[in-house]
Design an enzyme around this catalytic site. Structure first.
Site, PDB file in Angstrom:
ATOM      1  CG  ASP A 218      -1.899   1.043   1.414  1.00 37.03           C
ATOM      2  OD1 ASP A 218      -2.772   0.945   0.511  1.00 37.03           O
ATOM      3  OD2 ASP A 218      -2.101   1.810   2.147  1.00 37.03           O
ATOM      4  CD  GLU A 277      14.920 -13.471   4.555  1.00 39.89           C
ATOM      5  OE1 GLU A 277      13.792 -14.127   5.354  1.00 39.89           O
ATOM      6  OE2 GLU A 277      15.781 -12.546   4.939  1.00 39.89           O
TER       7      GLU A 277
HETATM    8  C1  GLC Z   1      -4.341   3.103  -0.516  1.00 35.36           C
HETATM    9  C2  GLC Z   1      -5.508   1.985  -0.543  1.00 35.36           C
HETATM   10  C3  GLC Z   1      -6.582   3.096   0.018  1.00 35.36           C
HETATM   11  C4  GLC Z   1      -6.353   3.437   1.438  1.00 35.36           C
HETATM   12  C5  GLC Z   1      -5.034   4.325   1.246  1.00 35.36           C
HETATM   13  C6  GLC Z   1      -4.507   4.677   2.711  1.00 35.36           C
HETATM   14  O1  GLC Z   1      -4.325   4.104  -1.451  1.00 35.36           O
HETATM   15  O2  GLC Z   1      -5.678   1.591  -1.913  1.00 35.36           O
HETATM   16  O3  GLC Z   1      -7.769   2.376  -0.175  1.00 35.36           O
HETATM   17  O4  GLC Z   1      -7.438   4.291   1.667  1.00 35.36           O
HETATM   18  O5  GLC Z   1      -4.024   3.712   0.862  1.00 35.36           O
HETATM   19  O6  GLC Z   1      -4.041   3.363   3.332  1.00 35.36           O
END
Ligand code: GLC
Ligand code: CA
Length: 566
Positions: A218, A277
C-alpha cells in the site's frame, strides 16, 4: 512505430506472477459468513469454488488485519493479527488450504506507510516525550508560529484537510504535531528509523511463513518523505495537488515532497531481500507514479516484481491514447526486465462499468466518487464499453488485476445516500467529495435470496445494495450465454489456452482503421471498435465476442471487442 514490429517477445516458462490474473477481494464486501452485514473469511472460503470456476490464478486480499476500521482496514493496529470482524487464525488456515487445493494463490496487503493511531507503537509515542525513541517511529514535529499553533508545513491529506494533527499533552496543553497523509487516525511511520524497517521485515516473514504467495504494498510511493519536510509547491487554489506532467524527476520530487522520493528505493530493496528468503513469492507495489519511466524505477530487478498501472486505468477510452499507453507500458517496464500489469477497477475508484459511461469532462478525480449533483452516467453504454475494454485488456501480455464484482458487470452504487457513507473523505470534506463507498457495496450472489441478494443469509449489509444490483446477481448469469460472467470465463479460458499472458505481441495495423485498435498476441487477433460505425469481422475462427450477435452480422459494432484465431 513500423508495421509488424514485435514489442513483446514470447516468454515461455515465465514466473507465475508475470502472467497471472489476480482477483481483488475486498473482504468487507465479498461474502458474509456470520450474517452481521460485513464480509468475512469464512464467507470467502464458502464461495471460493466460484472463483476457481471463473478461472483466476490468484487472489489479492485488501487488509483483514486488526484494525479500528476507520479506513476500512487500511488503518492497522496489529499487523500479525486477524481482525475478529473477519474471523480467526483457523479461518485463515482453512481459507489458505482450500485456495491451495483449488490452485489459487493468495496475496495479502501490507500497509507500511502508516499504522492506525490505535497501534501500540503510536500509543507509546503519544505517551512519550518529544524527541523520544517512541516518537521517532512516526513523523512528529514542532508546529510553526509563535506558540507552535501552525502545522509544520502545507501538506494536505489525500482525504481532505491538513496532513497534520496536533496532540494534546497529559496536562491538557497542546503539544507536537504528527503527520498523516491520509486520515488523522493513520499516522505516517518514519522510514528513516531503522527500527521501523526491522519491524516490517518480521511482519513480512510472519505472513510468508504462513504460506502467502506475496504482497501488495500500500502507498508504496509514500513511505519516504523529503528531508526537512519542505512545503509542497504545486497546490491549486483548493489545495488539491496539480499534475506534475512535464516536470523532470528532480522537479517532481521537489514539488511533491511526500511522494516518489528517491530515498524510498533502499527501503524497497530491503523488503525484496526478505521476500527472496522464500521461493516463488510475488511483490506488487501500489505506486501512484507517473509517467511510466518514473514508475519503472519501482520494478527494477532488485525492487518490486510489479506495480499497478494507474496510467492505463485512468487512460481515456480512445484508441490513440490507449495504444500509446499500452506500448509505453510494455516498453518501459520491459527496459528493466519487468512485465506490465493492467487494471480497470479497484476499491479506490469508480467501477469501470459506470466510469466508461461518463463523458471524460465529467469524470470525477480519482478517489472522489460520483456526487449527487454530477450528471448521471449512461449505464448501458458504460457496461457495453466495460465489456469491450476488459476483453481488450485480458488479451494483453502481462498480468491483469480484476476487482470483485466486475465479472458481473456491476455498476458503481453512486446513488448511496450520505448517511451510509463511511469513507473518511466524505466526513473530512463535509460531503463535498463523496469518496469511494460506491465501489465497495457488497456483492449480489443470488437474486432475491435475501435483501442482500445472498451476500449473507440475514439480508444485513454494511452498505445497502441499490435496487439495480439484483439483476447482476451471479446466479442469474451463471451458464447464461452472453452474460458478463460467462464472457469473463471465456476470456480467461482462451487467455490461458493461447498463453497470452506471456505471448508474442505486436500491433496489427493491417486490421486497424482510425476508430479501431487491433493487436496480435500468440496468433490471436484482438480488435476493439471504438467508433460509431460497424467494421467488417476479419476471417478466422471467432474465439470471443463482447456482443453475441457478431456471428450473424459478421460485423464488429461500436464498443465491441472480438478475439479471432488467425
Ligand atoms: C491506498 C488504498 C486505499 C487507502 C489508502 C490509505 O491507496 O488502496 O484504500 O485508503 O491507501 O491506506
Ligand atoms: Ca461477517
Amino acid at each position: 512505430m513500423p508495421n509488424h514490429e514485435i514489442i513483446a517477445a514470447a516468454r515461455p516458462n515465465a514466473e507465475w506472477w508475470r502472467t497471472a490474473v489476480i482477483y481483488q477481494i475486498y473482504p468487507r464486501s465479498f461474502a458474509d459468513g456470520n450474517g452481521d452485514g460485513i464480509g468475512d473469511l469464512p464467507g470467502v472460503t464458502s464461495r471460493l469454488e466460484s472463483l476457481a470456476d471463473l478461472g483466476i490464478d490468484a487472489i489479492w486480499f485488501s487488509p483483514f488485519f486488526k484494525s479500528p476500521q476507520k479506513d476500512a482496514g487500511y488503518d492497522i493496529s496489529d499487523y500479525k493479527q486477524i481482525d475478529p470482524l473477519f474471523g480467526t487464525n483457523e479461518d485463515l488456515e482453512e481459507l489458505l488450504a482450500k485456495a491451495k487445493s483449488l490452485g489459487i494463490r493468495i496475496i495479502v496487503d501490507i500497509v507500511p506507510n502508516h499504522t492506525s493511531d490505535q497501534h501500540a507503537w503510536f500509543q507509546a509515542a503519544l505517551a512519550a516525550a518529544p524527541g523520544s525513541a517512541e516518537r521517532d517511529m512516526y513523523m512528529f514535529r514542532e508546529g510553526k508560529g509563535e506558540n507552535g499553533e501552525l502545522p509544520p508545513n502545507n501538506w494536505q491529506s489525500i482525504f481532505g484537510g491538513p496532513a497534520w494533527s496536533r496532540v494534546t499533552t497529559a496536562d491538557g496543553t497542546p503539544g507536537q504535531w504528527y503527520l498523516h497523509m491520509f486520515d488523522s487516525s493513520q499516522p505516517d511511520l518514519n522510514w528513516e528509523n531503522p527500527k521501523v524497517a526491522d519491524e516490517f521485515d518480521e511482519v513480512l516473514r510472519f505472513w510468508l511463513r504462513k504460506g502467502v504467495d506475496g504482497f501488495r504494498v500500500d502507498v508504496a510511493h509514500g513511505m519516504v518523505k523529503r528531508a526537512g519536510l519542505p512545503d509542497a509547491t504545486i497546490y491549486d487554489e483548493n489545495l488539491r495537488e496539480r499534475s506534475i506532467e512535464g516536470m523532470t524527476m528532480a522537479e517532481a520530487e521537489e514539488a511533491v515532497p511526500y511522494w516518489g522520493q528517491s530515498g524510498v528505493h533502499d527501503a524497497i530493496r530491503r523488503f525484496r531481500r526478505v521476500l527472496d528468503e522464500f521461493d516463488d513469492r510475488a511483490f506488487c507495489a501500489e505506486a501512484s507514479m507517473s509517467p511510466l519511466p518514473r514508475l519503472a524505477m519501482w520494478v527494477r530487478p532488485d525492487e518490486y516484481h510489479q506495480s499497478f498501472n494507474f496510467d492505463y486505468m485512468h487512460c481515456a477510452y480512445e484508441p490513440a491514447a490507449l495504444k500509446k499507453i499500452i506500448t509505453d507500458s510494455i516498453v518501459e517496464y520491459g527496459k528493466v526486465g519487468a512485465s506490465s500489469t493492467w487494471v480497470l477497477s479497484n476499491h479506490d475508484g469508480i467501477r469501470h462499468a459506470t466510469r466508461l459511461g461518463i463523458a471524460p469532462e465529467n469524470t470525477p478525480r480519482p478517489g472522489d466518487g460520483i456526487h449527487p449533483t454530477d450528471p448521471m452516467p449512461d449505464e448501458a453504454l458504460g457496461l457495453r464499453r466495460a465489456r469491450a475494454a476488459t476483453a481488450f485488456m485480458l488479451g494483453l501480455p502481462g498480468s491483469s488485476y480484476l476487482y470483485q464484482g466486475e465479472e458481473l458487470g456491476l455498476p458503481e452504487a453512486w446513488q448511496l445516500e450520505g448517511k451510509y457513507r463511511q469513507d473518511p473523505t466524505y466526513a473530512r470534506t463535509n460531503g463535498e467529495r463523496v469518496g469511494r463507498d460506491g465501489c465497495r457495496v457488497p456483492l449480489p450472489w443470488e437474486a432475491d435470496a435475501t435483501a442482500s441478494n445472498g451476500f449473507n443469509t440475514t439480508g444485513e449489509s454494511w452498505l445497502p445494495q441499490p435496487a439495480n444490483y439484483r439483476v447482476f446477481a451471479r446466479n442469474l448469469q451463471t451458464g447464461v450465454p452472453g452474460s458478463t460472467l460467462e464472457l469473463y470465463k471465456r476470456l480467461l479460458k482462451e487467455r490461458k489456452a493461447f498463453g497470452l499472458g506471456a505471448g508474442e505481441f505486436r500491433w496489427a495495423e493491417e486490421y486497424q482503421d482510425k476508430n479501431t485498435l487491433a493487436y496480435i498476441n500468440n496468433g490471436v487477433l484482438v480488435i476493439c471498435n471504438f467508433g460509431p460505425d460497424a467494421v467488417v469481422l476479419p476471417a478466422g475462427e471467432l474465439l470471443v465476442s463482447t456482443q453475441h450477435d457478431v456471428e450473424l452480422t459478421r460485423e464488429i459494432e461500436h464498443d465491441q471487442t472480438v478475439w479471432i484465431k488467425l
